[in-house]
Design a protein around this motif. Structure first.
Motif, PDB file in Angstrom:
ATOM      1  N   LYS A 171       0.820  -1.206   0.000  1.00 13.59           N
ATOM      2  CA  LYS A 171       0.000   0.000   0.000  1.00 13.59           C
ATOM      3  C   LYS A 171       0.858   1.261   0.000  1.00 13.59           C
ATOM      4  N   ARG A 172       1.915   1.240   0.785  1.00 16.87           N
ATOM      5  CA  ARG A 172       2.775   2.422   0.855  1.00 16.87           C
ATOM      6  C   ARG A 172       3.478   2.669  -0.479  1.00 16.87           C
ATOM      7  N   HIS A 173       3.893   1.591  -1.121  1.00 20.02           N
ATOM      8  CA  HIS A 173       4.565   1.743  -2.413  1.00 20.02           C
ATOM      9  C   HIS A 173       3.600   2.290  -3.463  1.00 20.02           C
ATOM     10  N   LEU A 174       2.370   1.776  -3.498  1.00 18.03           N
ATOM     11  CA  LEU A 174       1.385   2.273  -4.458  1.00 18.03           C
ATOM     12  C   LEU A 174       1.059   3.743  -4.198  1.00 18.03           C
ATOM     13  N   ALA A 175       0.944   4.103  -2.925  1.00 22.22           N
ATOM     14  CA  ALA A 175       0.681   5.506  -2.591  1.00 22.22           C
ATOM     15  C   ALA A 175       1.839   6.397  -3.018  1.00 22.22           C
ATOM     16  N   GLN A 176       3.064   5.909  -2.826  1.00 22.19           N
ATOM     17  CA  GLN A 176       4.233   6.683  -3.232  1.00 22.19           C
ATOM     18  C   GLN A 176       4.299   6.825  -4.744  1.00 22.19           C
ATOM     19  N   GLU A 177       3.921   5.778  -5.477  1.00 20.40           N
ATOM     20  CA  GLU A 177       3.903   5.859  -6.939  1.00 20.40           C
ATOM     21  C   GLU A 177       2.900   6.903  -7.406  1.00 20.40           C
ATOM     22  N   ARG A 178       1.726   6.924  -6.781  1.00 19.50           N
ATOM     23  CA  ARG A 178       0.723   7.926  -7.148  1.00 19.50           C
ATOM     24  C   ARG A 178       1.225   9.335  -6.838  1.00 19.50           C
ATOM     25  N   GLN A 179       1.859   9.479  -5.683  1.00  8.22           N
ATOM     26  CA  GLN A 179       2.391  10.785  -5.309  1.00  8.22           C
ATOM     27  C   GLN A 179       3.495  11.220  -6.265  1.00  8.22           C
ATOM     28  N   SER A 180       4.361  10.276  -6.650  1.00  3.81           N
ATOM     29  CA  SER A 180       5.442  10.599  -7.575  1.00  3.81           C
ATOM     30  C   SER A 180       4.893  10.991  -8.938  1.00  3.81           C
ATOM     31  N   ALA A 181       3.851  10.260  -9.383  1.00  4.06           N
ATOM     32  CA  ALA A 181       3.239  10.592 -10.673  1.00  4.06           C
ATOM     33  C   ALA A 181       2.618  11.979 -10.636  1.00  4.06           C
ATOM     34  N   THR A 182       1.962  12.305  -9.522  1.00  2.00           N
ATOM     35  CA  THR A 182       1.362  13.636  -9.393  1.00  2.00           C
ATOM     36  C   THR A 182       2.428  14.715  -9.358  1.00  2.00           C
ATOM     37  N   SER A 183       3.506  14.462  -8.608  1.00  2.00           N
ATOM     38  CA  SER A 183       4.593  15.437  -8.532  1.00  2.00           C
ATOM     39  C   SER A 183       5.240  15.648  -9.892  1.00  2.00           C
ATOM     40  N   SER A 184       5.423  14.544 -10.638  1.00  2.00           N
ATOM     41  CA  SER A 184       6.021  14.654 -11.970  1.00  2.00           C
ATOM     42  C   SER A 184       5.126  15.455 -12.897  1.00  2.00           C
ATOM     43  N   ALA A 185       3.806  15.207 -12.791  1.00  2.00           N
ATOM     44  CA  ALA A 185       2.874  15.951 -13.641  1.00  2.00           C
ATOM     45  C   ALA A 185       2.917  17.444 -13.325  1.00  2.00           C
ATOM     46  N   PHE A 186       2.953  17.782 -12.044  1.00  2.00           N
ATOM     47  CA  PHE A 186       3.032  19.196 -11.671  1.00  2.00           C
ATOM     48  C   PHE A 186       4.362  19.803 -12.104  1.00  2.00           C
ATOM     49  N   ALA A 187       5.432  19.012 -12.027  1.00  2.00           N
ATOM     50  CA  ALA A 187       6.744  19.508 -12.454  1.00  2.00           C
ATOM     51  C   ALA A 187       6.740  19.827 -13.941  1.00  2.00           C
ATOM     52  N   VAL A 188       6.078  18.961 -14.725  1.00  2.00           N
ATOM     53  CA  VAL A 188       5.980  19.217 -16.164  1.00  2.00           C
ATOM     54  C   VAL A 188       5.145  20.459 -16.430  1.00  2.00           C
ATOM     55  N   LEU A 189       4.010  20.579 -15.731  1.00  2.00           N
ATOM     56  CA  LEU A 189       3.152  21.740 -15.929  1.00  2.00           C
ATOM     57  C   LEU A 189       3.860  23.033 -15.551  1.00  2.00           C
ATOM     58  N   ALA A 190       4.705  22.966 -14.543  1.00  2.00           N
ATOM     59  CA  ALA A 190       5.414  24.172 -14.104  1.00  2.00           C
ATOM     60  C   ALA A 190       6.436  24.638 -15.123  1.00  2.00           C
ATOM     61  N   ARG A 191       6.779  23.781 -16.064  1.00  2.00           N
ATOM     62  CA  ARG A 191       7.801  24.112 -17.062  1.00  2.00           C
ATOM     63  C   ARG A 191       7.223  24.235 -18.466  1.00  2.00           C
ATOM     64  N   ARG A 192       5.923  24.154 -18.604  1.00  2.00           N
ATOM     65  CA  ARG A 192       5.304  24.182 -19.917  1.00  2.00           C
ATOM     66  C   ARG A 192       4.268  25.287 -20.026  1.00  2.00           C
ATOM     67  N   ASP A 193       4.196  25.874 -21.216  1.00  2.00           N
ATOM     68  CA  ASP A 193       3.158  26.849 -21.510  1.00  2.00           C
ATOM     69  C   ASP A 193       1.826  26.115 -21.581  1.00  2.00           C
ATOM     70  N   HIS A 194       0.824  26.618 -20.885  1.00  2.00           N
ATOM     71  CA  HIS A 194      -0.439  25.906 -20.759  1.00  2.00           C
ATOM     72  C   HIS A 194      -1.183  25.778 -22.079  1.00  2.00           C
ATOM     73  N   LEU A 195      -0.929  26.679 -23.037  1.00  2.00           N
ATOM     74  CA  LEU A 195      -1.667  26.663 -24.305  1.00  2.00           C
ATOM     75  C   LEU A 195      -0.956  25.830 -25.367  1.00  2.00           C
ATOM     76  N   THR A 196       0.293  26.125 -25.626  1.00  2.00           N
ATOM     77  CA  THR A 196       1.016  25.495 -26.729  1.00  2.00           C
ATOM     78  C   THR A 196       1.781  24.243 -26.334  1.00  2.00           C
ATOM     79  N   GLY A 197       2.034  24.062 -25.043  1.00  2.00           N
ATOM     80  CA  GLY A 197       2.849  22.941 -24.604  1.00  2.00           C
ATOM     81  C   GLY A 197       4.343  23.179 -24.761  1.00  2.00           C
ATOM     82  N   LEU A 198       4.717  24.367 -25.231  1.00  2.00           N
ATOM     83  CA  LEU A 198       6.131  24.695 -25.363  1.00  2.00           C
ATOM     84  C   LEU A 198       6.737  24.986 -23.994  1.00  2.00           C
TER      85      LEU A 198
END
Length: 359
Positions: A171-198
Protein backbone atom coordinates in the motif's frame (compact mmCIF):
# COMPACT_ATOMS: atom_id res chain seq x y z
CA UNK A 1 18.89 8.91 -3.75
CA UNK A 2 17.73 10.85 -0.70
CA UNK A 3 15.54 7.98 0.51
CA UNK A 4 18.46 5.60 0.15
CA UNK A 5 20.83 7.73 2.19
CA UNK A 6 18.10 8.19 4.81
CA UNK A 7 18.56 4.53 5.75
CA UNK A 8 22.06 5.17 7.11
CA UNK A 9 21.04 5.69 10.73
CA UNK A 10 18.51 2.80 10.89
CA UNK A 11 21.07 0.54 9.20
CA UNK A 12 23.71 1.58 11.72
CA UNK A 13 21.38 0.89 14.65
CA UNK A 14 20.34 -2.48 13.22
CA UNK A 15 23.97 -3.44 12.66
CA UNK A 16 24.83 -2.57 16.26
CA UNK A 17 21.88 -4.55 17.64
CA UNK A 18 22.72 -7.54 15.47
CA UNK A 19 26.32 -7.43 16.66
CA UNK A 20 25.17 -7.23 20.28
CA UNK A 21 22.61 -10.07 20.16
CA UNK A 22 24.69 -12.30 17.86
CA UNK A 23 27.74 -11.88 20.08
CA UNK A 24 25.66 -12.80 23.13
CA UNK A 25 24.36 -15.93 21.39
CA UNK A 26 27.81 -16.91 20.15
CA UNK A 27 29.47 -16.45 23.55
CA UNK A 28 26.74 -18.14 25.55
CA UNK A 29 26.29 -21.09 23.22
CA UNK A 30 29.83 -21.46 21.87
CA UNK A 31 28.13 -22.69 18.72
CA UNK A 32 30.40 -22.71 15.63
CA UNK A 33 27.56 -22.11 13.15
CA UNK A 34 26.29 -19.12 15.13
CA UNK A 35 29.80 -17.68 15.31
CA UNK A 36 30.28 -18.10 11.57
CA UNK A 37 26.94 -16.42 10.80
CA UNK A 38 27.91 -13.62 13.20
CA UNK A 39 31.13 -12.97 11.27
CA UNK A 40 29.45 -13.12 7.87
CA UNK A 41 26.56 -10.95 9.04
CA UNK A 42 28.91 -8.28 10.36
CA UNK A 43 30.81 -8.32 7.07
CA UNK A 44 27.60 -7.91 5.02
CA UNK A 45 26.36 -5.20 7.34
CA UNK A 46 29.68 -3.38 7.15
CA UNK A 47 29.56 -3.55 3.34
CA UNK A 48 26.11 -1.98 3.36
CA UNK A 49 27.15 0.82 5.71
CA UNK A 50 30.29 1.52 3.68
CA UNK A 51 28.21 1.87 0.51
CA UNK A 52 25.77 4.25 2.21
CA UNK A 53 28.30 6.54 3.88
CA UNK A 54 30.69 6.60 0.94
CA UNK A 55 27.83 7.25 -1.49
CA UNK A 56 26.48 10.05 0.69
CA UNK A 57 29.91 11.69 0.80
CA UNK A 58 30.26 11.49 -2.99
CA UNK A 59 26.77 12.89 -3.49
CA UNK A 60 27.52 15.81 -1.18
CA UNK A 61 30.67 16.50 -3.19
CA UNK A 62 28.63 16.39 -6.44
CA UNK A 63 30.80 13.50 -7.63
CA UNK A 64 27.95 10.99 -8.02
CA UNK A 65 26.71 10.72 -11.60
CA UNK A 66 23.42 9.14 -12.65
CA UNK A 67 25.21 5.94 -13.71
CA UNK A 68 27.08 5.87 -10.40
CA UNK A 69 23.82 6.33 -8.52
CA UNK A 70 22.23 3.37 -10.30
CA UNK A 71 25.29 1.23 -9.57
CA UNK A 72 25.22 2.29 -5.91
CA UNK A 73 21.55 1.33 -5.62
CA UNK A 74 22.23 -2.05 -7.23
CA UNK A 75 25.08 -2.76 -4.81
CA UNK A 76 23.01 -1.55 -1.88
CA UNK A 77 20.25 -3.99 -2.82
CA UNK A 78 22.74 -6.83 -3.04
CA UNK A 79 24.24 -6.01 0.35
CA UNK A 80 20.81 -5.62 1.94
CA UNK A 81 19.59 -8.99 0.66
CA UNK A 82 22.87 -10.67 1.59
CA UNK A 83 22.51 -9.45 5.15
CA UNK A 84 18.87 -10.59 5.18
CA UNK A 85 19.89 -14.13 4.23
CA UNK A 86 22.56 -14.26 6.93
CA UNK A 87 20.28 -12.66 9.50
CA UNK A 88 17.49 -15.17 8.82
CA UNK A 89 19.90 -18.10 9.05
CA UNK A 90 21.37 -16.76 12.28
CA UNK A 91 17.94 -16.24 13.86
CA UNK A 92 16.89 -19.75 12.88
CA UNK A 93 20.08 -21.22 14.28
CA UNK A 94 19.76 -19.28 17.53
CA UNK A 95 16.18 -20.50 18.04
CA UNK A 96 17.36 -24.09 17.53
CA UNK A 97 19.84 -23.81 20.41
CA UNK A 98 18.71 -25.33 23.73
CA UNK A 99 19.13 -22.05 25.61
CA UNK A 100 15.64 -20.58 26.14
CA UNK A 101 16.97 -17.34 27.65
CA UNK A 102 18.46 -16.43 24.24
CA UNK A 103 15.21 -16.88 22.33
CA UNK A 104 13.57 -13.70 23.60
CA UNK A 105 16.25 -11.20 22.41
CA UNK A 106 16.46 -13.07 19.08
CA UNK A 107 12.68 -12.89 18.59
CA UNK A 108 12.66 -9.17 19.41
CA UNK A 109 15.50 -8.64 16.94
CA UNK A 110 13.57 -10.47 14.20
CA UNK A 111 10.47 -8.33 14.71
CA UNK A 112 12.55 -5.15 14.82
CA UNK A 113 14.41 -6.07 11.67
CA UNK A 114 11.23 -6.75 9.72
CA UNK A 115 9.61 -3.50 10.89
CA UNK A 116 12.74 -1.52 10.06
CA UNK A 117 13.04 -3.04 6.58
CA UNK A 118 9.44 -2.15 5.76
CA UNK A 119 9.77 1.37 7.14
CA UNK A 120 13.11 2.34 5.59
CA UNK A 121 13.07 0.62 2.19
CA UNK A 122 9.39 0.84 1.26
CA UNK A 123 10.26 2.92 -1.80
CA UNK A 124 12.19 -0.12 -3.09
CA UNK A 125 9.61 -2.91 -2.73
CA UNK A 126 11.81 -5.68 -4.17
CA UNK A 127 14.52 -4.99 -1.62
CA UNK A 128 12.07 -4.49 1.23
CA UNK A 129 9.86 -7.50 0.48
CA UNK A 130 12.77 -9.77 -0.31
CA UNK A 131 14.69 -8.86 2.82
CA UNK A 132 11.65 -9.32 5.07
CA UNK A 133 10.91 -12.75 3.62
CA UNK A 134 14.55 -13.86 3.77
CA UNK A 135 14.97 -12.56 7.32
CA UNK A 136 11.70 -13.81 8.85
CA UNK A 137 10.81 -17.08 7.12
CA UNK A 138 13.78 -19.15 8.43
CA UNK A 139 12.97 -18.51 12.13
CA UNK A 140 9.26 -19.03 11.37
CA UNK A 141 10.03 -22.47 9.94
CA UNK A 142 12.12 -23.39 12.98
CA UNK A 143 9.39 -22.28 15.39
CA UNK A 144 6.61 -23.95 13.40
CA UNK A 145 8.31 -27.35 13.50
CA UNK A 146 9.25 -27.10 17.15
CA UNK A 147 7.69 -29.50 19.61
CA UNK A 148 6.89 -26.65 21.99
CA UNK A 149 3.29 -25.31 21.70
CA UNK A 150 4.38 -21.77 22.58
CA UNK A 151 6.83 -21.87 19.68
CA UNK A 152 3.98 -22.68 17.31
CA UNK A 153 2.05 -19.69 18.65
CA UNK A 154 5.12 -17.50 18.13
CA UNK A 155 5.36 -18.77 14.55
CA UNK A 156 1.73 -17.82 13.91
CA UNK A 157 2.35 -14.37 15.35
CA UNK A 158 5.38 -13.86 13.10
CA UNK A 159 3.41 -15.00 10.06
CA UNK A 160 0.63 -12.56 10.92
CA UNK A 161 3.12 -9.73 11.37
CA UNK A 162 4.86 -10.70 8.14
CA UNK A 163 1.58 -10.67 6.21
CA UNK A 164 0.59 -7.32 7.66
CA UNK A 165 4.02 -5.84 6.96
CA UNK A 166 3.99 -6.96 3.32
CA UNK A 167 0.47 -5.60 2.87
CA UNK A 168 1.52 -2.29 4.41
CA UNK A 169 4.57 -2.26 2.16
CA UNK A 170 2.44 -2.76 -0.95
CA UNK A 171 0.00 0.00 0.00
CA UNK A 172 2.78 2.42 0.86
CA UNK A 173 4.57 1.74 -2.41
CA UNK A 174 1.38 2.27 -4.46
CA UNK A 175 0.68 5.51 -2.59
CA UNK A 176 4.23 6.68 -3.23
CA UNK A 177 3.90 5.86 -6.94
CA UNK A 178 0.72 7.93 -7.15
CA UNK A 179 2.39 10.78 -5.31
CA UNK A 180 5.44 10.60 -7.57
CA UNK A 181 3.24 10.59 -10.67
CA UNK A 182 1.36 13.64 -9.39
CA UNK A 183 4.59 15.44 -8.53
CA UNK A 184 6.02 14.65 -11.97
CA UNK A 185 2.87 15.95 -13.64
CA UNK A 186 3.03 19.20 -11.67
CA UNK A 187 6.74 19.51 -12.45
CA UNK A 188 5.98 19.22 -16.16
CA UNK A 189 3.15 21.74 -15.93
CA UNK A 190 5.41 24.17 -14.10
CA UNK A 191 7.80 24.11 -17.06
CA UNK A 192 5.30 24.18 -19.92
CA UNK A 193 3.16 26.85 -21.51
CA UNK A 194 -0.44 25.91 -20.76
CA UNK A 195 -1.67 26.66 -24.31
CA UNK A 196 1.02 25.49 -26.73
CA UNK A 197 2.85 22.94 -24.60
CA UNK A 198 6.13 24.69 -25.36
CA UNK A 199 8.69 25.58 -22.72
CA UNK A 200 7.93 28.57 -20.54
CA UNK A 201 10.47 31.10 -19.28
CA UNK A 202 11.48 28.88 -16.37
CA UNK A 203 12.12 25.86 -18.61
CA UNK A 204 14.04 28.03 -21.06
CA UNK A 205 16.30 29.21 -18.24
CA UNK A 206 16.93 25.56 -17.31
CA UNK A 207 17.77 24.71 -20.93
CA UNK A 208 20.25 27.57 -21.07
CA UNK A 209 21.77 26.57 -17.73
CA UNK A 210 22.28 23.01 -19.00
CA UNK A 211 23.78 24.16 -22.31
CA UNK A 212 27.00 22.28 -23.03
CA UNK A 213 29.66 24.80 -24.12
CA UNK A 214 31.76 21.94 -25.47
CA UNK A 215 29.18 21.14 -28.13
CA UNK A 216 29.23 22.02 -31.83
CA UNK A 217 28.49 25.68 -31.08
CA UNK A 218 31.94 26.01 -29.51
CA UNK A 219 30.75 27.72 -26.36
CA UNK A 220 28.06 30.00 -27.81
CA UNK A 221 24.34 29.95 -28.48
CA UNK A 222 21.82 32.42 -29.86
CA UNK A 223 18.38 33.56 -28.76
CA UNK A 224 15.82 34.53 -31.38
CA UNK A 225 13.03 36.68 -29.92
CA UNK A 226 9.97 36.99 -32.18
CA UNK A 227 6.38 38.06 -32.25
CA UNK A 228 3.63 37.85 -34.86
CA UNK A 229 2.67 40.76 -37.12
CA UNK A 230 -1.07 41.09 -37.56
CA UNK A 231 -1.96 38.68 -34.76
CA UNK A 232 -4.20 41.16 -32.96
CA UNK A 233 -6.26 41.79 -36.07
CA UNK A 234 -6.82 38.06 -36.59
CA UNK A 235 -7.65 37.62 -32.92
CA UNK A 236 -10.19 40.45 -33.08
CA UNK A 237 -11.70 39.35 -36.40
CA UNK A 238 -11.92 35.59 -35.87
CA UNK A 239 -12.11 35.42 -32.08
CA UNK A 240 -9.86 34.29 -29.28
CA UNK A 241 -10.36 30.59 -30.04
CA UNK A 242 -8.92 31.13 -33.52
CA UNK A 243 -6.12 33.19 -32.03
CA UNK A 244 -5.26 30.38 -29.63
CA UNK A 245 -5.31 27.86 -32.48
CA UNK A 246 -2.96 30.10 -34.46
CA UNK A 247 -0.53 30.32 -31.54
CA UNK A 248 -0.53 26.53 -31.26
CA UNK A 249 0.14 26.22 -34.99
CA UNK A 250 3.04 28.64 -34.70
CA UNK A 251 4.44 26.60 -31.82
CA UNK A 252 4.15 23.43 -33.90
CA UNK A 253 6.07 24.99 -36.78
CA UNK A 254 8.81 26.27 -34.51
CA UNK A 255 9.13 22.85 -32.88
CA UNK A 256 9.17 21.05 -36.23
CA UNK A 257 11.90 23.36 -37.54
CA UNK A 258 14.05 23.11 -34.40
CA UNK A 259 17.39 21.40 -34.74
CA UNK A 260 18.81 18.90 -32.27
CA UNK A 261 19.54 20.56 -28.96
CA UNK A 262 17.48 23.68 -29.73
CA UNK A 263 14.79 24.91 -27.35
CA UNK A 264 11.51 26.60 -28.21
CA UNK A 265 9.58 28.63 -25.64
CA UNK A 266 6.53 30.87 -25.47
CA UNK A 267 6.91 33.80 -23.10
CA UNK A 268 3.31 34.95 -23.35
CA UNK A 269 0.88 36.44 -25.87
CA UNK A 270 2.35 36.09 -29.35
CA UNK A 271 5.97 36.24 -28.14
CA UNK A 272 8.20 33.23 -28.73
CA UNK A 273 11.89 32.48 -28.21
CA UNK A 274 14.05 29.99 -30.07
CA UNK A 275 17.36 28.96 -28.52
CA UNK A 276 19.80 28.03 -31.29
CA UNK A 277 22.69 25.90 -30.07
CA UNK A 278 24.56 25.98 -33.38
CA UNK A 279 25.65 29.63 -33.17
CA UNK A 280 29.20 29.33 -34.42
CA UNK A 281 29.01 32.51 -36.54
CA UNK A 282 26.84 35.55 -37.21
CA UNK A 283 26.08 34.16 -40.66
CA UNK A 284 24.66 30.94 -39.22
CA UNK A 285 22.49 32.91 -36.80
CA UNK A 286 21.26 35.27 -39.54
CA UNK A 287 20.35 32.36 -41.79
CA UNK A 288 18.40 30.73 -38.99
CA UNK A 289 16.50 33.94 -38.25
CA UNK A 290 15.66 34.24 -41.93
CA UNK A 291 14.39 30.65 -42.00
CA UNK A 292 12.23 31.16 -38.90
CA UNK A 293 10.51 34.19 -40.43
CA UNK A 294 9.97 32.33 -43.70
CA UNK A 295 8.51 29.27 -41.96
CA UNK A 296 6.10 31.34 -39.92
CA UNK A 297 5.01 33.46 -42.88
CA UNK A 298 3.42 30.58 -44.80
CA UNK A 299 -0.44 30.58 -44.63
CA UNK A 300 -2.25 28.73 -41.84
CA UNK A 301 -5.59 26.95 -41.97
CA UNK A 302 -7.44 27.87 -38.79
CA UNK A 303 -10.99 26.62 -38.19
CA UNK A 304 -11.52 26.11 -41.89
CA UNK A 305 -10.15 29.50 -42.89
CA UNK A 306 -6.81 30.40 -44.40
CA UNK A 307 -5.00 33.15 -42.50
CA UNK A 308 -1.56 34.69 -42.85
CA UNK A 309 0.60 36.54 -40.37
CA UNK A 310 4.07 38.00 -40.52
CA UNK A 311 6.82 37.69 -37.95
CA UNK A 312 9.34 40.15 -36.58
CA UNK A 313 12.50 38.78 -35.04
CA UNK A 314 15.52 39.96 -33.12
CA UNK A 315 18.56 37.88 -32.22
CA UNK A 316 21.34 37.98 -29.69
CA UNK A 317 24.38 35.78 -29.26
CA UNK A 318 26.13 34.53 -26.15
CA UNK A 319 29.78 33.71 -26.05
CA UNK A 320 29.38 31.39 -23.04
CA UNK A 321 26.84 29.89 -20.69
CA UNK A 322 27.76 32.54 -18.12
CA UNK A 323 25.80 35.18 -20.03
CA UNK A 324 22.50 35.79 -18.29
CA UNK A 325 19.33 34.87 -20.11
CA UNK A 326 17.55 38.10 -19.20
CA UNK A 327 20.26 40.29 -20.68
CA UNK A 328 20.28 38.26 -23.88
CA UNK A 329 16.50 38.50 -24.13
CA UNK A 330 16.71 42.26 -23.64
CA UNK A 331 19.20 42.51 -26.49
CA UNK A 332 17.06 40.36 -28.76
CA UNK A 333 13.94 42.32 -27.81
CA UNK A 334 15.72 45.59 -28.56
CA UNK A 335 16.65 44.24 -31.99
CA UNK A 336 13.03 43.17 -32.50
CA UNK A 337 11.68 46.62 -31.60
CA UNK A 338 14.27 48.26 -33.83
CA UNK A 339 12.98 46.15 -36.68
CA UNK A 340 9.31 46.88 -36.00
CA UNK A 341 9.90 50.65 -35.74
CA UNK A 342 11.89 50.87 -38.95
CA UNK A 343 9.58 51.53 -41.87
CA UNK A 344 12.27 50.63 -44.38
CA UNK A 345 12.90 47.32 -42.69
CA UNK A 346 9.18 46.64 -42.74
CA UNK A 347 9.14 47.02 -46.49
CA UNK A 348 11.96 44.48 -46.73
CA UNK A 349 10.09 41.94 -44.61
CA UNK A 350 10.45 38.97 -44.19
CA UNK A 351 14.23 39.42 -44.22
CA UNK A 352 14.13 42.57 -42.13
CA UNK A 353 15.63 41.52 -38.81
CA UNK A 354 18.41 43.05 -36.78
CA UNK A 355 21.19 40.95 -35.30
CA UNK A 356 23.03 42.01 -32.18
CA UNK A 357 26.10 39.86 -31.61
CA UNK A 358 28.28 39.50 -28.53
CA UNK A 359 32.00 39.29 -28.91
Amino acid sequence: MASLFATRMPATIMSALFLLVATLVSVRSRDGAASLLLALGVAASGWRLWLLYRGRARCAAAALSRADARELERRFGASYLAFAVLFGCFAARALMLPIPSLHLPVAILVVGYAAGAVATTALRPLIAGGSVLLGVLPPVVVLAFSAEPDHAVAALCLIALLTGGLRSLTKRHLAQERQSATSSAFAVLARRDHLTGLMNRFALAEAIASFDPAGPSVGSYALHYLDLDGFKQINDRLGHAAGDALLCAVGERLTASAQRGDAVARLGGDEFVVMQVDASSSTVIAERADDIVRWLSAPYRINGKVVSVGASIGSSRSSSRACEMNSLLEEADAALRHNKLSRDQRRLWPNGYQLLARA
